[in-house]
Design an enzyme around this catalytic site. Structure first.
Site, PDB file in Angstrom:
ATOM      1  N   GLU A   1       0.846  -1.197   0.000  1.00  0.00           N
ATOM      2  CA  GLU A   1       0.000   0.000   0.000  1.00  0.00           C
ATOM      3  C   GLU A   1       0.883   1.250   0.000  1.00  0.00           C
ATOM      4  O   GLU A   1       2.036   1.218   0.459  1.00  0.00           O
ATOM      5  CB  GLU A   1      -0.892  -0.007   1.254  1.00  0.00           C
ATOM      6  CG  GLU A   1      -1.824   1.190   1.338  1.00  0.00           C
ATOM      7  CD  GLU A   1      -2.936   1.018   2.380  1.00  0.00           C
ATOM      8  OE1 GLU A   1      -2.901   0.058   3.163  1.00  0.00           O
ATOM      9  OE2 GLU A   1      -3.849   1.880   2.386  1.00  0.00           O
TER      10      GLU A   1
ATOM     11  N   ASN B   1     -12.380  -1.199  -1.182  1.00  0.00           N
ATOM     12  CA  ASN B   1     -11.684  -1.787  -0.025  1.00  0.00           C
ATOM     13  C   ASN B   1     -12.355  -1.296   1.253  1.00  0.00           C
ATOM     14  O   ASN B   1     -12.610  -0.095   1.399  1.00  0.00           O
ATOM     15  CB  ASN B   1     -10.219  -1.346  -0.010  1.00  0.00           C
ATOM     16  CG  ASN B   1      -9.525  -1.679   1.314  1.00  0.00           C
ATOM     17  OD1 ASN B   1      -9.192  -2.824   1.571  1.00  0.00           O
ATOM     18  ND2 ASN B   1      -9.343  -0.680   2.164  1.00  0.00           N
ATOM     19  N   GLU B   2     -12.633  -2.199   2.149  1.00  0.00           N
ATOM     20  CA  GLU B   2     -13.210  -1.843   3.458  1.00  0.00           C
ATOM     21  C   GLU B   2     -14.285  -0.764   3.305  1.00  0.00           C
ATOM     22  O   GLU B   2     -14.249   0.280   3.968  1.00  0.00           O
ATOM     23  CB  GLU B   2     -12.112  -1.422   4.450  1.00  0.00           C
ATOM     24  CG  GLU B   2     -11.175  -2.571   4.772  1.00  0.00           C
ATOM     25  CD  GLU B   2     -10.310  -2.387   6.014  1.00  0.00           C
ATOM     26  OE1 GLU B   2     -10.302  -1.302   6.619  1.00  0.00           O
ATOM     27  OE2 GLU B   2      -9.642  -3.370   6.389  1.00  0.00           O
TER      28      GLU B   2
ATOM     29  N   TYR C   1      -7.056  -8.930  11.407  1.00  0.00           N
ATOM     30  CA  TYR C   1      -5.709  -8.730  11.938  1.00  0.00           C
ATOM     31  C   TYR C   1      -5.597  -9.341  13.329  1.00  0.00           C
ATOM     32  O   TYR C   1      -6.557  -9.322  14.108  1.00  0.00           O
ATOM     33  CB  TYR C   1      -5.401  -7.229  12.032  1.00  0.00           C
ATOM     34  CG  TYR C   1      -5.100  -6.600  10.682  1.00  0.00           C
ATOM     35  CD1 TYR C   1      -3.838  -6.682  10.124  1.00  0.00           C
ATOM     36  CD2 TYR C   1      -6.099  -5.934   9.965  1.00  0.00           C
ATOM     37  CE1 TYR C   1      -3.550  -6.112   8.886  1.00  0.00           C
ATOM     38  CE2 TYR C   1      -5.820  -5.366   8.717  1.00  0.00           C
ATOM     39  CZ  TYR C   1      -4.540  -5.462   8.190  1.00  0.00           C
ATOM     40  OH  TYR C   1      -4.257  -4.913   6.967  1.00  0.00           O
TER      41      TYR C   1
ATOM     42  N   GLU D   1      -6.323  -9.143   3.624  1.00  0.00           N
ATOM     43  CA  GLU D   1      -5.529  -8.450   4.648  1.00  0.00           C
ATOM     44  C   GLU D   1      -5.520  -9.309   5.899  1.00  0.00           C
ATOM     45  O   GLU D   1      -6.588  -9.606   6.456  1.00  0.00           O
ATOM     46  CB  GLU D   1      -6.093  -7.055   4.953  1.00  0.00           C
ATOM     47  CG  GLU D   1      -5.812  -6.065   3.838  1.00  0.00           C
ATOM     48  CD  GLU D   1      -6.182  -4.627   4.182  1.00  0.00           C
ATOM     49  OE1 GLU D   1      -6.090  -4.242   5.363  1.00  0.00           O
ATOM     50  OE2 GLU D   1      -6.558  -3.894   3.244  1.00  0.00           O
TER      51      GLU D   1
ATOM     52  N   GLN E   1       2.005  -6.131   5.550  1.00  0.00           N
ATOM     53  CA  GLN E   1       2.237  -5.812   4.154  1.00  0.00           C
ATOM     54  C   GLN E   1       3.663  -6.214   3.812  1.00  0.00           C
ATOM     55  O   GLN E   1       4.439  -6.533   4.705  1.00  0.00           O
ATOM     56  CB  GLN E   1       2.012  -4.333   3.903  1.00  0.00           C
ATOM     57  CG  GLN E   1       0.584  -3.879   4.224  1.00  0.00           C
ATOM     58  CD  GLN E   1       0.262  -2.469   3.741  1.00  0.00           C
ATOM     59  OE1 GLN E   1       1.043  -1.805   3.102  1.00  0.00           O
ATOM     60  NE2 GLN E   1      -0.949  -2.004   4.103  1.00  0.00           N
TER      61      GLN E   1
HETATM   62  O1  AHR Z   1      -3.103  -2.558   6.112  1.00  0.00           O
HETATM   63  C1  AHR Z   1      -3.372  -1.350   6.738  1.00  0.00           C
HETATM   64  C2  AHR Z   1      -4.831  -0.935   6.635  1.00  0.00           C
HETATM   65  O2  AHR Z   1      -5.621  -1.839   7.339  1.00  0.00           O
HETATM   66  C3  AHR Z   1      -5.429  -0.938   5.250  1.00  0.00           C
HETATM   67  O3  AHR Z   1      -5.180   0.227   4.568  1.00  0.00           O
HETATM   68  C4  AHR Z   1      -6.888  -1.066   5.523  1.00  0.00           C
HETATM   69  O4  AHR Z   1      -7.581  -1.711   4.486  1.00  0.00           O
HETATM   70  C5  AHR Z   1      -6.935  -1.829   6.841  1.00  0.00           C
HETATM   71  O5  AHR Z   1      -7.772  -1.248   7.752  1.00  0.00           O
END
Ligand code: AHR
Length: 493
Positions: free
Chosen positions: A25, A172-173, A239, A297, A346
């Site tokens: 990103e 995205n999101e 995450y 992600e 990432q």
């Molecule tokens: O990976 C960091 C961020 O986490 C990304 O930009 C977003 O899609 C997510 O919230």
């Protein structure tokens, strides 16, 4: 002794290599500095891309690379990033640190990076603040081989032939940074925008809809109900946080004790429940399993390294991250009938990165080593593995001590990856192979006597894989002793 069995008599479908996908990103020092330094940089580079990073990333066989975001994608206007670099628009990266974005890394630079890495591009389009026309034109610009305004513009910018664009994300999101939408609204927008993501010539785009945040099962239900027929994949973001909470203090990447070790691994294992529950909903609307669950992600998220920009998400990477990577990859393998792609967040200098850079120096993280060790599973046939894991108890809580998956590759080599989550106890395993003629076993091991061991620019090989000597074949069975807090990958021939 833990009894394990690998059913070598029947295979369970391919473990898609795309599970080993990465994500880059425009965030912090991922793209700029981490990958792109420009042709004029004193850092050794090829056409502006750092040589050390290119070389390291080539070695782990990255099958697919997602770009330009993330949250950045829904603020990105691709036309700002084409043409002569000196004339490209400058903007503020409002999401990530409020720094200037000079757009020197744009569509051409990304697609060239994919060529240099021999990886396939996965581009996230802008639904949050972009138009249908803008998205349509981007795909036309990249893939149309004929007479059209966009193809002409591409040629003027130096690229005669269209590129292949295998994967495209429609937003995205969009439940959060991509527009704070309700699923009903986004489902309609997905139907609308994705209609104009065209297949030009021989290019076939695999269209990925924005999926749920973690356990938002309602989002999955609505998207599958309203738009499953128009999508190829549905994303999932999850995450691993040590506390499990999005509070200001997520915990340090390197300063942690056994409580945090345990809770982080427990939170990692939650990925399995998420996949099972989202898949159940997908099965209802797509019983053939055509629509892939795309975990685009995932990874650990800690407090940033002290003294660094909080908007840059720069964190260290320890043995704990190696376990997080191994556990997640095992889960993705074991649900590979639905999980068709995953992209760790990432690739460089951001969150659970493969490599970290500082000036002209680069180091490989423990997570990198796990991706390197596990790459033998890419596109191999999954094998069913059964075992009853002992409990790993901590205080009043318990989780399984072991995580494992197995596959057989095109050459008939059986690969077994096992993680021992316990911080202090060895795991002794006897593994049957269902009559397969396993004669010889070799492998590699990643572990350390300190749970928070990590690589630094001064000491880049503190955590690195070594040949594994704790496995042997005995009467056709595999016998192994896994050290505490370890990741092992074995090859049986
Ligand atoms: O990976 C960091 C961020 O986490 C990304 O930009 C977003 O899609 C997510 O919230």
């Amino acid at each position: 002794m833990i009894n394990m069995q690998i059913d070598t008599k029947q295979t369970k479908g391919i473990i898609s290599r795309y599970i080993y996908g990465q994500f880059a990103e425009h965030l912090g020092r991922c793209v700029y500095e981490g990958i792109w330094v420009g042709e004029e940089s004193p850092i050794p580079n090829t056409e502006g891309y750092r040589n050390d990073v290119l070389e390291a990333l080539r070695k782990i066989n990255i099958p697919v690379l997602r770009w330009p975001g993330g949250c950045f994608a829904d603020e990105y206007h691709w036309m700002d990033g084409i043409g002569p670099r000196s004339q490209r628009a400058r903007m503020i990266n409002t999401h990530w640190g409020g720094v200037e974005e000079n757009n020197h890394f744009g569509t051409h630079e990304f697609l060239r990076l994919c060529e240099l890495l021999e990886t396939e591009p996965y581009i996230s389009g802008n639904v949050g603040s972009g138009t249908v026309r803008e998205m349509q034109q981007w795909v036309e610009y990249m893939t149309f081989d004929g007479e059209s305004p966009m193809a002409a513009m591409r040629k003027e910018n130096g690229r005669e032939q269209p590129w292949k664009l295998p994967f495209f994300g429609v937003g995205n999101e969009n439940w959060g940074c991509g527009g704070n939408m309700r699923p009903e609204y986004y489902a309609d927008l997905y139907r609308h925008y994705s209609t104009y993501v065209r297949n030009y010539g021989g290019n076939r785009v695999y269209k990925i809809a924005c999926g749920p945040n973690t356990a938002d099962y309602h989002w999955t239900e609505v998207l599958m109900r309203e738009a499953a027929g128009l999508m190829d994949g549905l994303s999932l973001h999850y995450y691993t946080l040590p506390t499990g909470n999005w509070s200001d203090s997520k915990g340090s990447a390197t300063e942690f004790g056994i409580d945090d070790w345990f809770s982080t691994l427990k939170n990692t294992l939650y990925m399995e429940e998420l996949i099972v529950k989202h898949s159940r909903i997908m099965d209802k609307y797509d019983p053939e399993g055509r629509v892939g669950l795309i975990v685009d992600e995932w990874g650990s998220w800690y407090d940033v390294e002290p003294g660094t920009n909080p908007g840059f998400l720069y964190q260290q990477n320890t043995l704990r991250d190696a376990l997080i990577a191994g556990i997640n990859l095992n889960i993705f393998h074991n649900y590979s009938q639905r999980v068709k792609m995953a992209n760790i967040a990432q690739v460089v200098n951001v969150l659970q990165a493969m490599v970290l850079t500082e000036g002209d120096r680069m180091l490989l993280t423990p997570t990198y080593h796990v991706f390197d060790m596990f790459k033998v599973h890419q596109d191999a046939e999954r094998l069913e593995i059964s075992f009853e894991s002992p409990d790993y108890k901590h205080g009043a809580e318990k989780i399984p001590q072991l995580s494992a998956s197995a596959s057989v590759d095109a050459g008939g080599v059986i690969h077994l990856s096992v993680c021992n989550l316990h911080h202090a106890e060895t795991a002794s395993i006897r593994c049957g192979l269902n009559g397969a003629e396993g004669k010889q076993v070799t492998g590699s091991l990643l572990t350390h006597s300190s749970l928070n061991a990590h690589n630094t620019f001064g000491n880049p090989d503190e955590v690195a894989p070594v040949p594994f000597t704790g496995a042997r074949m005995e009467a056709g069975e595999l016998v192994l002793e896994l050290p505490p807090a370890s990741v092992v990958v074995l090859s049986i021939v």
